[in-house]
Design a protein around this motif. Sequence first.
Motif, mmCIF file in Angstrom:
data_model
loop_
_atom_site.group_PDB
_atom_site.id
_atom_site.type_symbol
_atom_site.label_atom_id
_atom_site.label_comp_id
_atom_site.label_asym_id
_atom_site.label_seq_id
_atom_site.Cartn_x
_atom_site.Cartn_y
_atom_site.Cartn_z
ATOM 1 N N GLN A 6 6.895 -24.966 29.147
ATOM 2 C CA GLN A 6 7.246 -25.396 30.499
ATOM 3 C C GLN A 6 8.732 -25.200 30.812
ATOM 4 O O GLN A 6 9.199 -25.609 31.860
ATOM 5 C CB GLN A 6 6.869 -26.864 30.696
ATOM 6 C CG GLN A 6 5.377 -27.082 30.665
ATOM 7 C CD GLN A 6 5.007 -28.548 30.852
ATOM 8 O OE1 GLN A 6 5.853 -29.401 31.047
ATOM 9 N NE2 GLN A 6 3.722 -28.825 30.784
ATOM 10 N N VAL A 7 9.454 -24.552 29.903
ATOM 11 C CA VAL A 7 10.858 -24.252 30.157
ATOM 12 C C VAL A 7 10.909 -23.177 31.234
ATOM 13 O O VAL A 7 10.195 -22.165 31.150
ATOM 14 C CB VAL A 7 11.565 -23.771 28.873
ATOM 15 C CG1 VAL A 7 12.973 -23.274 29.174
ATOM 16 C CG2 VAL A 7 11.603 -24.893 27.855
ATOM 17 N N GLN A 8 11.738 -23.388 32.233
ATOM 18 C CA GLN A 8 11.852 -22.453 33.341
ATOM 19 C C GLN A 8 12.275 -21.074 32.838
ATOM 20 O O GLN A 8 13.239 -20.940 32.092
ATOM 21 C CB GLN A 8 12.883 -22.962 34.354
ATOM 22 C CG GLN A 8 13.062 -22.056 35.544
ATOM 23 C CD GLN A 8 14.131 -22.569 36.506
ATOM 24 O OE1 GLN A 8 14.838 -23.520 36.230
ATOM 25 N NE2 GLN A 8 14.231 -21.923 37.640
ATOM 26 N N VAL A 9 11.526 -20.054 33.236
ATOM 27 C CA VAL A 9 11.877 -18.685 32.887
ATOM 28 C C VAL A 9 12.950 -18.227 33.875
ATOM 29 O O VAL A 9 12.749 -18.253 35.089
ATOM 30 C CB VAL A 9 10.649 -17.752 32.942
ATOM 31 C CG1 VAL A 9 11.049 -16.318 32.654
ATOM 32 C CG2 VAL A 9 9.590 -18.219 31.951
ATOM 33 N N LEU A 10 14.084 -17.842 33.331
ATOM 34 C CA LEU A 10 15.212 -17.417 34.154
ATOM 35 C C LEU A 10 15.375 -15.908 34.067
ATOM 36 O O LEU A 10 14.869 -15.274 33.141
ATOM 37 C CB LEU A 10 16.485 -18.111 33.668
ATOM 38 C CG LEU A 10 16.470 -19.638 33.710
ATOM 39 C CD1 LEU A 10 17.731 -20.202 33.083
ATOM 40 C CD2 LEU A 10 16.313 -20.130 35.127
ATOM 41 N N PRO A 11 16.108 -15.337 35.018
ATOM 42 C CA PRO A 11 16.374 -13.894 34.935
ATOM 43 C C PRO A 11 17.120 -13.565 33.645
ATOM 44 O O PRO A 11 17.806 -14.416 33.077
ATOM 45 C CB PRO A 11 17.265 -13.625 36.152
ATOM 46 C CG PRO A 11 17.038 -14.771 37.075
ATOM 47 C CD PRO A 11 16.686 -15.946 36.206
ATOM 48 N N GLU A 12 16.994 -12.316 33.198
ATOM 49 C CA GLU A 12 17.708 -11.856 32.016
ATOM 50 C C GLU A 12 19.212 -12.062 32.219
ATOM 51 O O GLU A 12 19.696 -12.024 33.355
ATOM 52 C CB GLU A 12 17.418 -10.374 31.762
ATOM 53 C CG GLU A 12 15.988 -10.083 31.346
ATOM 54 C CD GLU A 12 15.653 -10.653 29.978
ATOM 55 O OE1 GLU A 12 16.515 -10.668 29.089
ATOM 56 O OE2 GLU A 12 14.499 -11.074 29.801
ATOM 57 N N PRO A 13 19.960 -12.268 31.131
ATOM 58 C CA PRO A 13 21.403 -12.510 31.258
ATOM 59 C C PRO A 13 22.164 -11.411 31.994
ATOM 60 O O PRO A 13 23.170 -11.682 32.644
ATOM 61 C CB PRO A 13 21.875 -12.619 29.805
ATOM 62 C CG PRO A 13 20.670 -13.091 29.075
ATOM 63 C CD PRO A 13 19.502 -12.434 29.758
ATOM 64 N N ASP A 69 20.951 -9.620 34.494
ATOM 65 C CA ASP A 69 20.446 -9.517 35.858
ATOM 66 C C ASP A 69 21.430 -10.223 36.795
ATOM 67 O O ASP A 69 21.792 -11.382 36.550
ATOM 68 C CB ASP A 69 19.069 -10.194 35.938
ATOM 69 C CG ASP A 69 18.412 -10.079 37.292
ATOM 70 O OD1 ASP A 69 19.106 -10.115 38.323
ATOM 71 O OD2 ASP A 69 17.170 -9.962 37.323
ATOM 72 N N PRO A 70 21.901 -9.575 37.861
ATOM 73 C CA PRO A 70 22.872 -10.210 38.762
ATOM 74 C C PRO A 70 22.392 -11.546 39.344
ATOM 75 O O PRO A 70 23.204 -12.438 39.585
ATOM 76 C CB PRO A 70 23.070 -9.169 39.869
ATOM 77 C CG PRO A 70 22.707 -7.870 39.235
ATOM 78 C CD PRO A 70 21.629 -8.191 38.227
ATOM 79 N N SER A 71 21.090 -11.725 39.511
ATOM 80 C CA SER A 71 20.590 -12.991 40.053
ATOM 81 C C SER A 71 20.763 -14.132 39.061
ATOM 82 O O SER A 71 20.656 -15.308 39.427
ATOM 83 C CB SER A 71 19.124 -12.867 40.475
ATOM 84 O OG SER A 71 18.301 -12.648 39.355
ATOM 85 N N ARG A 72 21.058 -13.812 37.786
ATOM 86 C CA ARG A 72 21.293 -14.848 36.766
ATOM 87 C C ARG A 72 22.517 -15.685 37.110
ATOM 88 O O ARG A 72 22.647 -16.825 36.680
ATOM 89 C CB ARG A 72 21.460 -14.169 35.393
ATOM 90 C CG ARG A 72 21.632 -15.141 34.233
ATOM 91 C CD ARG A 72 20.335 -15.926 34.022
ATOM 92 N NE ARG A 72 20.408 -16.806 32.910
ATOM 93 C CZ ARG A 72 20.860 -18.067 32.961
ATOM 94 N NH1 ARG A 72 21.302 -18.565 34.073
ATOM 95 N NH2 ARG A 72 20.848 -18.823 31.892
ATOM 96 N N LEU A 73 23.427 -15.120 37.899
ATOM 97 C CA LEU A 73 24.634 -15.844 38.310
ATOM 98 C C LEU A 73 24.311 -17.073 39.159
ATOM 99 O O LEU A 73 25.155 -17.942 39.336
ATOM 100 C CB LEU A 73 25.586 -14.910 39.066
ATOM 101 C CG LEU A 73 26.164 -13.768 38.226
ATOM 102 C CD1 LEU A 73 26.955 -12.815 39.111
ATOM 103 C CD2 LEU A 73 27.021 -14.304 37.093
ATOM 104 N N ASN A 74 23.096 -17.149 39.677
ATOM 105 C CA ASN A 74 22.684 -18.315 40.463
ATOM 106 C C ASN A 74 22.331 -19.515 39.586
ATOM 107 O O ASN A 74 22.047 -20.593 40.103
ATOM 108 C CB ASN A 74 21.479 -17.965 41.342
ATOM 109 C CG ASN A 74 21.813 -16.905 42.365
ATOM 110 O OD1 ASN A 74 22.909 -16.897 42.925
ATOM 111 N ND2 ASN A 74 20.893 -15.994 42.600
#
Length: 156
Positions: free
Chosen positions: A93-100, A102-107
């Motif tokens: 259930q850990v939130q899947v985040l963008p790859e490190p 990936d520019p959207s990871r900055l969010n």
Amino acid sequence: MDNPICFDIEIPARPEYLSLVRSLVVEAAELDTSLSQERVEDFKVAVSEATTNAIEAHARACRDESIQIRCTLTDSRLECHISDRGFGFYPDQVQVLPEPDDPSRLNFDRGLGIYLMRVLSDEVDIQTGPEGTKVSLAIRLSSGNAPSSPAPPERP
């Protein structure tokens, strides 16, 4: 080295004790001269991430108990085990985040801890439940077995 060498400490669940944990990892690693400084620094980051998660778990659970850390050095590996008494979590259930990269990871300003543990260690085992979490991290000491740049783990 016939017998493993173990270092055990208990720390209060407060961030100001992270430097003590980092020092323990360095001291344990320096007993084996085959480890490069880069490898030691990587492992120190992995252990620091696991310890930070444990500190935060205690804060969320309003626990005043200590966090246990054990570093063990054998002929073939350096291991660190970090145990907390938080509520545990469900890894699926850990939130899947963008790859490190990936520019959207900055969010997102958090969420790289488990990823870093997996990238910077040769072995990661996380056992978690309502009574707490135990994270076991290990690196191999034989320079032929240790990757110079660990490949990122596959994402779930």
